[in-house]
Write a protein that holds these residues in place. Structure first.
Motif, short mmCIF file in Angstrom:
data_model
loop_
_atom_site.label_atom_id
_atom_site.label_comp_id
_atom_site.label_asym_id
_atom_site.label_seq_id
_atom_site.Cartn_x
_atom_site.Cartn_y
_atom_site.Cartn_z
N TYR A 1 -11.15 1.53 2.70
CA TYR A 1 -9.92 1.84 3.23
C TYR A 1 -8.88 1.43 4.20
O TYR A 1 -8.42 1.09 4.92
CB TYR A 1 -9.83 3.26 3.84
CG TYR A 1 -8.49 4.20 4.11
CD1 TYR A 1 -7.94 4.83 3.27
CD2 TYR A 1 -8.22 4.26 5.56
CE1 TYR A 1 -6.55 6.15 3.06
CE2 TYR A 1 -7.09 5.48 5.99
CZ TYR A 1 -6.99 5.94 4.66
OH TYR A 1 -5.69 7.16 5.29
N LEU B 1 -7.39 4.12 -7.65
CA LEU B 1 -7.31 5.75 -6.56
C LEU B 1 -6.00 5.44 -6.12
O LEU B 1 -5.83 3.72 -5.67
CB LEU B 1 -8.67 4.32 -5.60
CG LEU B 1 -9.76 4.90 -6.45
CD1 LEU B 1 -11.11 4.40 -5.58
CD2 LEU B 1 -10.43 6.73 -7.42
N GLU C 1 -13.70 -3.55 -9.93
CA GLU C 1 -13.22 -2.93 -8.64
C GLU C 1 -12.01 -1.75 -9.00
O GLU C 1 -10.57 -2.14 -11.19
CB GLU C 1 -12.83 -3.88 -7.87
CG GLU C 1 -12.22 -2.98 -6.62
CD GLU C 1 -11.30 -4.97 -6.01
OE1 GLU C 1 -11.56 -5.30 -5.30
OE2 GLU C 1 -10.39 -5.65 -6.50
N ARG D 1 -4.46 -5.90 -6.61
CA ARG D 1 -5.26 -5.48 -5.85
C ARG D 1 -5.79 -4.81 -4.64
O ARG D 1 -6.78 -3.95 -4.82
CB ARG D 1 -6.15 -6.55 -5.89
CG ARG D 1 -6.62 -6.58 -8.39
CD ARG D 1 -7.34 -8.08 -8.14
NE ARG D 1 -8.25 -8.00 -7.52
CZ ARG D 1 -9.43 -8.89 -7.01
NH1 ARG D 1 -8.48 -9.93 -7.62
NH2 ARG D 1 -10.01 -9.22 -6.41
N LYS D 2 -5.29 -5.46 -3.59
CA LYS D 2 -5.94 -5.29 -2.24
C LYS D 2 -5.42 -3.71 -1.93
O LYS D 2 -5.40 -3.52 -1.19
CB LYS D 2 -5.65 -6.03 -1.43
CG LYS D 2 -6.09 -7.29 -1.43
CD LYS D 2 -6.69 -8.55 -1.01
CE LYS D 2 -7.91 -9.24 -0.76
NZ LYS D 2 -8.37 -10.38 0.20
N ALA D 3 -3.79 -3.51 -2.65
CA ALA D 3 -2.92 -2.49 -1.35
C ALA D 3 -3.61 -1.13 -1.74
O ALA D 3 -3.48 -0.13 -1.44
CB ALA D 3 -1.83 -2.63 -1.82
N GLY D 4 -4.52 -1.04 -2.59
CA GLY D 4 -5.11 0.48 -3.30
C GLY D 4 -4.30 1.01 -3.69
O GLY D 4 -4.34 2.48 -3.06
N ASN D 5 -3.00 0.98 -4.14
CA ASN D 5 -2.15 1.97 -4.71
C ASN D 5 -1.69 2.23 -6.41
O ASN D 5 -1.71 1.35 -6.87
CB ASN D 5 -1.16 1.08 -4.02
CG ASN D 5 0.03 2.16 -4.61
OD1 ASN D 5 0.14 2.96 -5.07
ND2 ASN D 5 1.61 1.79 -3.25
N SER D 6 -2.21 3.24 -6.33
CA SER D 6 -2.35 2.83 -8.32
C SER D 6 -0.58 2.64 -8.87
O SER D 6 -0.59 2.35 -9.99
CB SER D 6 -2.81 4.39 -8.60
OG SER D 6 -2.44 5.81 -8.44
N GLY E 1 -4.13 4.26 -0.52
CA GLY E 1 -5.08 2.89 0.12
C GLY E 1 -6.54 2.58 -0.14
O GLY E 1 -7.50 2.52 0.30
N VAL E 2 -7.24 3.21 -1.11
CA VAL E 2 -8.57 3.32 -1.07
C VAL E 2 -9.13 2.65 -2.22
O VAL E 2 -8.06 2.92 -3.29
CB VAL E 2 -9.06 4.98 -1.37
CG1 VAL E 2 -10.76 4.52 -2.22
CG2 VAL E 2 -9.00 5.38 -0.41
N THR E 3 -10.34 1.25 -1.75
CA THR E 3 -10.09 0.59 -3.32
C THR E 3 -12.40 0.55 -3.35
O THR E 3 -12.39 0.45 -2.08
CB THR E 3 -9.89 -1.02 -3.16
OG1 THR E 3 -9.04 -0.83 -2.55
CG2 THR E 3 -10.49 -1.96 -4.59
N ARG F 1 0.85 -1.07 0.39
CA ARG F 1 -0.23 0.01 -0.14
C ARG F 1 0.90 1.26 0.12
O ARG F 1 0.33 2.01 -0.88
CB ARG F 1 -1.01 -0.19 0.85
CG ARG F 1 -1.56 1.27 1.18
CD ARG F 1 -1.59 2.39 2.75
NE ARG F 1 -2.29 2.94 2.96
CZ ARG F 1 -2.16 4.40 2.29
NH1 ARG F 1 -0.78 4.62 1.08
NH2 ARG F 1 -3.13 4.79 2.53
N ARG G 1 -16.09 -0.53 -4.85
CA ARG G 1 -15.99 -2.44 -5.69
C ARG G 1 -17.42 -2.38 -5.97
O ARG G 1 -18.83 -1.33 -5.08
CB ARG G 1 -15.52 -3.53 -4.56
CG ARG G 1 -15.72 -4.64 -5.58
CD ARG G 1 -15.74 -6.67 -4.64
NE ARG G 1 -14.51 -6.06 -4.40
CZ ARG G 1 -13.95 -7.22 -4.29
NH1 ARG G 1 -15.13 -8.16 -3.54
NH2 ARG G 1 -13.13 -7.77 -4.53
#
Lengths: 297, 457
Positions: free
Chosen positions: B223, B171, B167, A89-94, B174-176, A67, B178
């Motif tokens: 988050y 972003l 999904e 996918r899980k880290a939310g890090n573009s 740390g924001v995802t 992340r 879905r």
């Protein structure tokens, strides 16, 4: 709620920090990133040399690290396909998504060996893109270092000069070391060896070792007694000097072969930290060659 | 080359030999002629040799070019290596052989109303769910995944969309987000596909509360805090149409919040803990319990009111040196608590009851993989329920009547894994959750074809 508010400043701290956070999938790339990035980077190694890099759990700590990563430095070629896509996918890090500047796969810069002619799972755990274990050849390390230097400069242009200088220094030192290693390993040329898993084609290519058999008849599938007996018979006709396994691989099959034939056993570090004398990339090759020479006596 | 040369020379001499003139006085001139011819031929041979060498050299260059092209193209899949197939397609097949002491048709979960697929596997041989999953990055900002399950239910082939969601990828911080249909982030097992579970059947509490699994049609936002220890906060809003939601809803039918944390204790062991809370206000949620009266299918009893579920889960995993390939151990425990507050009515019969029910249950399972190809595990489940209402008989009709002291089940399994793509499992349950105690045997194979899916923690 108060606790949550107390955490709020953390949300913004990320952009304030000057350090480039590097998430290295394997210890060899962690070591290389540190060599090239110096104090401009904070490096995290996701795995150790005692872990099979094919089978890593996408655990909470790895998600937390991914992340905050600015740059992924991994092997690629499917080696991490069981866990890295999940972290992405899980880290939310573009920044670390496939194809972005923060996504660096070492195998993209190497001509891979052992691209399977037939893609079929009956052949065991095969890698469609070719053998991903490129770090066993210092020439590959040199190529990856060059590409990683360029990538660091792109990700962190402010410190471009710093990275360039580090790379030039590293490259000079590396070339010198390679010459030393090649000299030391002269005696190994043409030595016949058996391996546990097909992890070493790049090393053998470099040192001129000759692989006569693989204990795993199919990659990733533990060898059966039948397979091992076939190898014992093969060795009667074309004897080998040593049987090699990586530090993370169990030595059971290797030990069995040692007990049945007069072959020498060698445990190679495979990556930085695999043995207690392989603390960085330089000592990784020092130690690898030393161990091969010891077994060749 | 030399071979050709000798052959030609032999040929020449042979031809010349045949033509040897009869007149002896012309011998010297003939000799000169022959010498001339020989030198001519030799010259020609030389020329041919040169041309051949040239062709060989140029074809060698072509080969090199081809090799170069091959090498560069072979590197293209490496650089785009995320999927060998785009999109990644995988199919999971499984089949079960089940044997029970009691008649599985009599199966009921004490104090719970069984819904949907929550019953036992068919006795004897049965084909389990065949799951087809397709996933890919849609573009630079979205990822998509769909899982369709095909299974047979009372002789009918049923197609079910288990998951179909998009999904966010782009972003940051740390924001995802879905959207679509997905497994609700309540608990641990609920978010995993059945084929990745460690036992052939669902924990009793999953059977009792969700009819095996709870999914949401809606939105999810999560988050992750920028901390070394994973801390994830999030929530969902959904249509509220899957059990224990249900009925007619417009707008938001259910919502959920969750918090998850975890980290490493050492290089050898790691953990994860989560807490989640789901809430819905079902209108006319149908109980598909035992409501057949004299062969005619009557409209089922319905629930109106508020339902909420709270879960805590704890996972611990260990492997020597953190190397999961050889040996590893996992301990998974989950606890659920459900509260229903409202009424149960059966319009056809003109029956009505107030209903205040508390149901809870938990399971704990320990899995030990003692070699790359063998795993074994133990599981213990238990349930508890308390139901209050004005018409206990009506509640009993839909299974909301706890009559057992302590419904529980103990299970043991052993698995053989020829590779990471196939598994053969044998499982034994001692089930004390129904009216009569039951000994159950389950033999199951599960295989996966196609893309190598990554499995979450």
């Amino acid at each position: 709620m108060k606790k949550l508010l107390a955490l709020l400043p953390l949300l913004f701290s990320h952009t304030v920090l000057a350090d480039i956070h590097i998430f290295a999938c394997e210890p060899e790339w962690a070591s290389l990133s540190q060599e090239l990035g110096g104090d401009k980077v904070t490096v995290f190694a996701a795995t150790s040399a005692l872990q099979d890099p094919h089978f890593i759990q996408a655990r909470p700590s790895l998600i937390a690290k991914a992340r905050r990563a600015d740059l992924l430095v991994c092997t690629g070629a499917g080696l991490e396909s069981g866990w890295l896509p999940l972290l992405q996918r899980k880290a939310g890090n573009s920044k670390i998504q496939t194809g972005s500047d923060g996504y660096f796969m070492a195998t993209d810069y190497i001509h891979l060996k052992g691209v399977p002619a037939v893609l079929d799972r009956s052949q065991g755990h095969i890698h469609a893109a070719g053998n991903p274990h490129i770090q066993t050849n210092p020439v590959n390390i040199q190529k990856v270092a060059k590409a990683l230097n360029a990538r660091l400069q792109r990700v962190d242009p402010q410190s471009a000069e710093f990275y360039q200088k580090n790379w030039v220094d590293f490259n000079a030192k590396w070339i010198e070391s390679m010459q030393d290693w090649q000299q030391q390993a002269e005696a190994l040329k043409g030595t016949a060896v058996v391996v546990q898993h097909d992890s070493w084609p790049y090393l053998f290519d470099w040192l001129g070792l000759e692989q006569v058999a693989v204990l795993e008849s199919k990659p990733g599938v533990p060898p059966s007694l039948n397979d091992l007996n076939t190898i014992v018979n093969t060795l009667k006709n074309s004897p080998a000097k040593m049987v090699i396994h990586a530090a993370y691989q169990p030595a059971r099959a290797t030990d069995w072969l040692v007990s049945k034939t007069d072959i020498n056993k060698v445990t190679l570090p495979f990556s930085v930290g695999g043995t207690d004398k392989s603390n960085d990339l330089f000592s990784l090759f020092d130690n690898t060659i030393q161990r091969l020479l010891d077994a060749n006596k | 080359m030399n071979l050709i040369k000798t052959r030609l020379a032999v040929l020449i001499t042979a031809t010349l030999g045949i033509n040897t003139p009869v007149f002896a006085d012309n011998l010297s001139s003939l000799k000169a002629e022959i010498a001339q011819m020989r030198s001519d031929y030799e010259q020609r041979i030389q020329q041919l040799e040169q041309r051949l060498a040239k062709t060989e050299a140029s074809s060698g260059e072509v080969k090199k070019d081809i090799a170069y092209v091959k090498e560069t193209t072979s590197n293209i899949p490496a650089s785009k290596n995320k999927n060998n197939f785009n999109p990644a397609i995988s199919m999971v097949l499984n089949g079960t052989f089940s044997q029970y002491q009691n008649d599985p048709a009599d199966y009921a979960l004490d104090g719970f109303s069984l819904q949907g697929e929550a019953g036992l596997h068919e006795e004897g041989f049965s084909l389990g769910e065949s799951e087809l999953t397709i996933s890919a990055n849609i573009d630079q900002s979205l990822y998509g995944q769909a899982t369709v399950a095909v299974h047979e239910h009372e002789g009918q082939t049923e197609l079910e969309i288990e998951e179909a969601f998009i999904e966010s990828l782009s972003l940051a911080n740390g924001v995802t987000a879905r959207a679509g249909r997905f497994f609700a982030p309540v608990g641990y097992l609920n978010q995993r596909h059945v084929h990745t579970w460690n036992f052939a059947d669902a924990p009793l509490i999953y059977r009792g509360l969700f009819g095996n699994q709870l999914s949401t049609d809606g939105l999810k936002l999560s988050y992750i805090l920028p901390t070394d220890q994973l801390i994830e906060l999030g929530g969902t809003v959904g249509a509220g149409n899957s059990y224990p939601g249900g009925g007619e809803e417009s707008g938001i039918g259910d919502w959920l919040i969750f918090a998850k944390t975890g980290g490493d204790i050492s290089i050898e062991s790691s953990w994860q803990a989560s807490i989640s809370h789901w809430q819905s206000s079902p209108e006319a949620r149908a109980y598909s319990g035992d409501h057949n009266h004299g062969g005619t299918v009557a409209a089922p009893p319905e629930f109106n009111g508020d339902t909420d579920i709270t879960n805590i889960s704890l996972i611990y995993k260990w492997a020597p040196n953190g190397n999961f390939r050889q040996k590893n151990f996992s301990l998974i425990g989950e606890y659920f608590y459900q509260s229903n507050d409202g009424s149960v009515s059966h319009e056809d019969e003109g029956e009505f009851s107030t209903y205040d029910g508390k149901q809870s249950g938990a399971y704990i399972e320990g899995i030990y993989q003692f070699s790359p190809q063998w795993r074994s595990g133990l599981r213990y489940d238990w349930l508890s329920s308390d139901h209050k209402g004005s018409d206990v008989e009506l509640l009993g009709e839909v299974g909301l009547l706890g009559s057992k002291e302590h419904p529980q089940r103990s299970s043991a399994m052993v698995e053989y894994l020829p590779s990471e793509f196939s598994r053969i499992r044998a499982q034994v349950n001692f089930d004390q959750s129904s009216a009569d105690d039951d000994l159950q045997l389950l033999l199951q194979y599960t295989v996966s074809l196609g893309a190598h899916g990554a499995h979450s923690y």
